[in-house]
Motif scaffolding. Structure first.
Motif, PDB file in Angstrom:
ATOM      1  N   LEU A 168       4.358   5.622  -3.001  1.00  0.00           N
ATOM      2  CA  LEU A 168       5.116   4.587  -2.294  1.00  0.00           C
ATOM      3  C   LEU A 168       5.618   5.090  -0.947  1.00  0.00           C
ATOM      4  CD1 LEU A 168       7.377   2.792  -4.928  1.00  0.00           C
ATOM      5  CD2 LEU A 168       5.236   2.025  -3.895  1.00  0.00           C
ATOM      6  N   ALA A 169       6.030   6.359  -0.921  1.00  0.00           N
ATOM      7  CA  ALA A 169       6.565   6.925   0.317  1.00  0.00           C
ATOM      8  C   ALA A 169       5.486   7.024   1.383  1.00  0.00           C
ATOM      9  CB  ALA A 169       7.174   8.298   0.029  1.00  0.00           C
ATOM     10  N   LYS A 170       4.223   7.038   0.931  1.00  0.00           N
ATOM     11  CA  LYS A 170       3.116   7.148   1.883  1.00  0.00           C
ATOM     12  C   LYS A 170       2.573   5.776   2.298  1.00  0.00           C
ATOM     13  CE  LYS A 170       0.982  10.106  -0.900  1.00  0.00           C
ATOM     14  NZ  LYS A 170       0.017  11.040  -1.478  1.00  0.00           N
ATOM     15  N   LEU A 171       3.087   4.730   1.652  1.00  0.00           N
ATOM     16  CA  LEU A 171       2.527   3.400   1.877  1.00  0.00           C
ATOM     17  C   LEU A 171       3.374   2.651   2.917  1.00  0.00           C
ATOM     18  CD1 LEU A 171       0.214   1.682   0.601  1.00  0.00           C
ATOM     19  CD2 LEU A 171       1.971   0.628  -0.834  1.00  0.00           C
ATOM     20  N   GLU A 172       2.858   2.609   4.152  1.00  0.00           N
ATOM     21  CA  GLU A 172       3.653   2.055   5.261  1.00  0.00           C
ATOM     22  C   GLU A 172       4.036   0.600   5.018  1.00  0.00           C
ATOM     23  OE1 GLU A 172       5.030   3.758   7.747  1.00  0.00           O
ATOM     24  OE2 GLU A 172       4.142   5.600   6.926  1.00  0.00           O
ATOM     25  N   GLU A 173       3.076  -0.206   4.522  1.00  0.00           N
ATOM     26  CA  GLU A 173       3.398  -1.629   4.365  1.00  0.00           C
ATOM     27  C   GLU A 173       4.480  -1.870   3.313  1.00  0.00           C
ATOM     28  OE1 GLU A 173       0.278  -0.350   3.747  1.00  0.00           O
ATOM     29  OE2 GLU A 173      -0.805  -1.597   2.282  1.00  0.00           O
ATOM     30  N   PHE A 174       4.639  -0.913   2.402  1.00  0.00           N
ATOM     31  CA  PHE A 174       5.740  -1.045   1.447  1.00  0.00           C
ATOM     32  C   PHE A 174       7.050  -0.607   2.101  1.00  0.00           C
ATOM     33  CE2 PHE A 174       8.646   0.577  -1.772  1.00  0.00           C
ATOM     34  CZ  PHE A 174       8.676  -0.485  -2.664  1.00  0.00           C
ATOM     35  N   LYS A 175       6.938   0.506   2.800  1.00  0.00           N
ATOM     36  CA  LYS A 175       8.120   1.179   3.331  1.00  0.00           C
ATOM     37  C   LYS A 175       8.801   0.374   4.439  1.00  0.00           C
ATOM     38  CE  LYS A 175       8.700   5.896   4.766  1.00  0.00           C
ATOM     39  NZ  LYS A 175       7.911   7.122   5.051  1.00  0.00           N
ATOM     40  N   ASN A 176       8.001  -0.167   5.347  1.00  0.00           N
ATOM     41  CA  ASN A 176       8.578  -0.849   6.502  1.00  0.00           C
ATOM     42  C   ASN A 176       9.074  -2.243   6.142  1.00  0.00           C
ATOM     43  OD1 ASN A 176       7.988   1.315   8.213  1.00  0.00           O
ATOM     44  ND2 ASN A 176       5.879   0.574   8.471  1.00  0.00           N
ATOM     45  N   CYS A 177      10.260  -2.553   6.618  1.00  0.00           N
ATOM     46  CA  CYS A 177      10.802  -3.887   6.365  1.00  0.00           C
ATOM     47  C   CYS A 177      11.798  -4.219   7.468  1.00  0.00           C
ATOM     48  CB  CYS A 177      11.481  -3.934   4.997  1.00  0.00           C
ATOM     49  SG  CYS A 177      12.908  -2.846   4.878  1.00  0.00           S
ATOM     50  N   THR A 178      12.372  -5.397   7.369  1.00  0.00           N
ATOM     51  CA  THR A 178      13.375  -5.762   8.375  1.00  0.00           C
ATOM     52  C   THR A 178      14.753  -5.706   7.742  1.00  0.00           C
ATOM     53  OG1 THR A 178      13.054  -8.075   7.801  1.00  0.00           O
ATOM     54  CG2 THR A 178      11.885  -7.271   9.750  1.00  0.00           C
ATOM     55  N   CYS A 179      15.721  -5.361   8.582  1.00  0.00           N
ATOM     56  CA  CYS A 179      17.094  -5.250   8.084  1.00  0.00           C
ATOM     57  C   CYS A 179      17.636  -6.633   7.770  1.00  0.00           C
ATOM     58  CB  CYS A 179      17.975  -4.569   9.119  1.00  0.00           C
ATOM     59  SG  CYS A 179      19.726  -4.645   8.682  1.00  0.00           S
TER      60      CYS A 179
END
Length: 864
Positions: free
Chosen positions: A466-477
């Motif tokens: 999960l830590a390597k998966l950008e689309e999971f990691k990135n989000c909006t505040c």
RNA sequence: GCCCAGGUGGCGAAAUUGGUAGACGCAGGGGACUUAAAAUCCCCCGGUGGAAACACUGUGCCGGUUCGACUCCGGCCCUGGGCACCA
């Protein structure tokens, strides 16, 4: 008509399915009974431990249903966890896919056992519809301040760059890489279970239906103690103190050193100019984080060079860094009194530190600490102003003096630590938190839940996917709308298993974690059944969750599980060979022919296939690694589910370990066949109404009817109150022995046979539901056995005219007398003394005492 | 190391509130049925002595309480479960 379980069982299971026999509906006209067995981890196949757990639950459920209760018995899957990731790495298969196919396979296995589950309530914790609600609860706890983040230590594999579970650390090395494991500090989420420590402790007293041993273990785990928190001023540092907590303030005047954890800030500071200390601290980073390892490790330490002053005497005391002090316990520092604590004693001997005795055993003048510490409480001496004080009075006295000097306070402490819930793993429930560089840490808003775990990833063992998966990691505040990062850790899987029992009551609820009305209807669980290995952690977390849910207004009771049955493990014999390098190969007990000595003790064995000699590894828990698991599936195919169920319940009482024996299974199969033949030979002579009274029966018939109702009474008690199913089955076997010896001479005898056999079939039905259903129909009855009321004992059949009493002389059995059931004490004593066998032992001796225990025995005490 | 259990025939166990130790089952031995085997049915089965009746002895080890202890108390030995990231 032959007993052919395979077709029979499948046909009856289909009837249950078609009629939705086990679908539970709320019904206020009946008393509810919620019977829950701990749900399984879907590891691939059912093992014998599952079979035992679920058979016990099913027997209890069916028994309670026949008592007229409205029974709920659900089943589901504890679907997140490490094994799925390990399997994924091995087979290059996604954990989700692996898990779902295991669930499908195991569901069929459970069905083939004839377990009466309400499958309409089935849940799997890896479904977003399930885990979204624990994410929601967690965000509520964040808002309430019941969770926080702090640094804590994990086992770190420096080669695979991943965190290791304790079981993945073998001899201090990573199980896959073989690299020496390091301790690493990372920031993790904690839930404040300690806020509920006192309530978790107090409410144990409400748990009347729990085994005493489990309650004791939980009490000890919470570990409430009262003691003193004492400040030792650090030499040369104005207003800096080293704080310790002690439950033995009476030994304060005997302190010879303080010990701090190797990663204590004081040790860190001191290590800058202290090379041996620095080396020691480095060494301490290469040990396991498991408490059992730390406690059994060789105790080591190094002088930090730091000195503190004794808060009362002003004496200068050294501060050592030690590998047995844990930073995560209390203050990370302890005061050491070698004279009165064995561990401190050994440490002091090893490093030549002073041993100052300050406690005398009560009523003695001196104390010998030349060989070992004196750890008992007693009377203070060598303690200045406190001399002569009793240990138990020292707390108040010391607290007063220290309080006045602002050097210490009385304190209640708990051993229980806050629950670290972060796991750096993929196959788990995502922790619903967002990190915004501008707004900080915040919960994921309710409308964005669930935070879904992507199900198509295949972990490779290096770091968290999960830590390597950008689309999971990135989000909006959620607050400022700016770019933010999602938490990539997942929950400890104990999180899911802490509330599943409640979700079964409202599995389809989409508007909340629970449907209040349904939860209130079914909760608490009336009978919870599971392995003793869960006595502390799982049960404590579930109790905690229940209280948290109560405080959220979700449930109305204080405790989740009213009655608890902790089942023992399933064991089997184990066999292995060892090669020159010491590597062991384990063989299935089914493939080995054991060899015994004259006394019948196992000394070794030979492989059935080629006669190779194998060594006996003892009778141990069935496990994959020891290759001694017995596959329930083959037994179901060979003997039928009823035989397996009967054996499991007969071989031992549920709390005890159960040793596997294929011969024992054959015995149960024989019994079932005997019942079957008995019923069919009776039925062949045509229908007959069951007998309802002992009146007019002949002597033998009366005796059989007595045995019948005695058995019914015993079995009802064994199954309902005592939960000793083994003795209930033994009683049924005795009854069958009597039934088969009984000679049928007339219609009255046949009617009695009908009654006896019907009752036998009914009381066996919780264990052997398929056989009983089929025989119930053969006996001329309609409908489902599970809907028949449990038979009533005919008390008039139990009346006896004569009873047998034992006669002892000086406590030794010497004779037996037959007396009228209503005989009085004097005539019984007279009969006892008149008995020929007894006479020999009392003749010519003084009778000094006569003891009469009604219905039991007479004991004649003689002298000379 | 710490916390919690358990220890009874050749084996799994029973003895429910301190009152017949070993129910029930397995294994073993003997017999019946069968051409034979399997299945089934019947009998025996803790140890020692004895032809038997019977006696002595026996519930991990040592000691205690009691008329009487597998059961209660104290000490020890062994096995298992848990020890916070296996579930």
């Amino acid at each position: 008509m032959q007993y052919q379980p395979k077709n029979l069982e499948a046909a009856i299971q289909k009837v249950w399915d078609d009629n939705e026999t086990f679908v539970a509906k709320e019904d206020d006209n009946k008393e509810k009974f919620y019977c829950l067995s701990m749900f399984p981890y879907p590891s691939g196949k059912l093992h014998m431990g599952h079979v035992r757990n679920y058979t016990i639950g099913d027997v209890i459920s069916r028994f309670q249903r026949m008592q007229g209760k409205n029974v709920l018995q659900p089943m589901g899957w504890d679907a997140f966890g490490l094994p799925a990731e390990n399997a994924a790495m091995q087979n290059n298969r996604a954990p989700a896919e692996w898990t779902y196919s295991n669930i499908d396979y195991m569901r069929n296995q459970l069905k083939s056992l004839g377990l009466g589950f309400d499958w309409s309530r089935e849940l799997a914790t890896c479904h977003p519809e399930y885990y979204r609600w624990e994410q929601w609860l967690f965000t509520q706890l964040m808002k309430k301040g019941l969770v926080y983040r702090k640094m804590s230590q994990v086992n770190w594999d420096p080669v695979d760059q991943c965190v290791l579970a304790n079981e993945q650390v073998i001899d201090g090395k990573g199980w896959r890489s073989g690299a020496p494991v390091e301790k690493k500090d990372i920031v993790q989420w904690f839930v404040k279970i300690t806020d509920y420590a006192e309530e978790l402790l107090q409410d144990i007293d409400q748990l009347e239906g729990w085994p005493e041993q489990v309650k004791t273990m939980q009490k000890n785990w919470i570990g409430k103690s009262t003691g003193l928190e004492i400040s030792f001023p650090i030499e040369g540092k104005e207003n800096q103190f080293l704080k310790v907590y002690t439950t033995r303030p009476d030994t304060l005047m005997g302190v010879s050193y303080l010990a701090v954890a190797a990663d204590h800030p004081v040790a860190h500071k001191a290590s800058i100019h202290n090379e041996p200390l620095e080396r020691f601290m480095e060494e301490c980073t290469h040990t396991s984080t498991a408490e059992a390892d730390i406690e059994t490790m060789e105790k080591k330490g190094v002088d930090t060079g730091v000195r503190v002053r004794h808060p009362i005497t002003g004496e200068i005391i050294p501060v050592w860094a030690a590998n047995f002090v844990l930073m995560s316990y209390g203050t990370g520092a302890v005061m050491s009194v070698p004279a009165h604590d064995q561990r401190d004693y050994e440490f002091a001997k090893k490093y030549d530190l002073p041993i100052n005795a300050v406690i005398l055993p009560e009523g003695e003048e001196s104390v010998d600490v030349s060989e070992a510490a004196m750890t008992e409480k007693g009377v203070l001496f060598n303690s200045g102003q406190f001399d002569g004080l009793k240990s138990n009075d020292a707390l108040e006295a010391m607290a007063k003096v220290l309080h006045e000097q602002e050097m210490g306070e009385k304190k209640t402490n708990y051993r229980l630590r806050d629950w670290g819930v972060s796991r750096q793993r993929y196959w788990g429930c995502p922790i619903p938190a967002v990190y915004c560089p501008a707004c900080g840490v915040m919960p994921v808003p309710e409308e964005e839940l669930p935070v879904r775990l992507p199900e198509d990833l295949v972990p490779d063992g290096a770091g968290s996917p999960l830590a390597k998966l950008e689309e999971f990691k990135n989000c909006t505040c959620p607050q400022c709308g700016g770019r933010a990062k999602r938490e990539t850790d997942t929950f400890d899987t104990f999180f899911e298993s802490s509330w599943y029992y409640a979700r079964y009551t409202s599995r389809d609820c989409t508007t909340g974690m629970l449907d209040k009305a349904a939860a209130d209807h079914w909760l608490p669980v009336d009978q919870y059944i599971g392995g003793i290995e869960h006595a502390i952690l799982h049960l404590l977390y579930a109790r905690f969750f229940h209280k948290v849910m109560r405080d959220e207004g979700l449930v109305s009771t204080d405790e989740p599980f009213k009655n608890l049955l902790t089942q023992g493990m399933v064991l089997a014999s184990s066999w292995y060979t060892e090669d020159a390098s010491g590597k062991q190969t384990w063989y299935s007990p089914l493939d080995v022919e054991p060899e015994m000595d004259d006394k019948g003790a196992v000394i070794g064995g030979k492989l059935k296939e080629d006669g190779t000699a194998v060594q006996y590894g003892g009778i141990i828990k069935m496990s994959k690694s020891k290759n001694n698991g017995i596959d329930p599936q083959t037994l179901i195919e060979q003997y039928g589910a009823d035989t397996l169920r009967l054996y499991i319940m007969f071989a031992a009482p549920p709390e005890q370990t159960l040793e596997w024996s294929d011969k024992g299974v054959e015995g149960c199969s024989r019994f079932i066949n005997r019942v079957w033949r008995q019923v069919h030979s009776h039925v062949e002579a045509g229908p007959v109404a069951a007998c309802t009274s002992s009146e007019g029966l002949g002597k033998d018939a009366k005796a059989l009817r007595l045995k019948l109702h005695e058995t019914l009474k015993k079995v009802s008690d064994d199954m309902g109150r005592r939960m000793t199913f083994n003795t209930a089955i033994a009683a049924c076997m005795e009854l069958l022995n009597d039934i088969s010896k009984f000679n049928v001479n007339d219609d009255a005898d046949r009617a009695l046979m009908q009654e006896a056999i019907e009752i036998l079939v009914l009381i066996l039905s919780p264990m052997t539901p398929h056989m009983s259903q089929s025989l119930w129909e053969s006996l001329g009855n309609d409908g489902l056995v599970v809907d028949v009321n449990w038979p009533d004992v005919d008390e008039s059949a139990l009346v006896k005219s004569e009873i047998e009493l034992m006669v002892q002389v000086n406590g030794k059995l010497r004779g037996k007398i037959e007396v009228a059931a209503d005989a009085d004490k004097d005539s019984i004593l007279a009969a006892a003394k008149a008995d020929e066998a007894v006479q020999k032992f009392i003749e010519g001796k003084d009778l000094v005492k006569e003891i009469y225990v009604p219905g039991r025995l007479v004991n004649l005490v003689v002298k000379g």
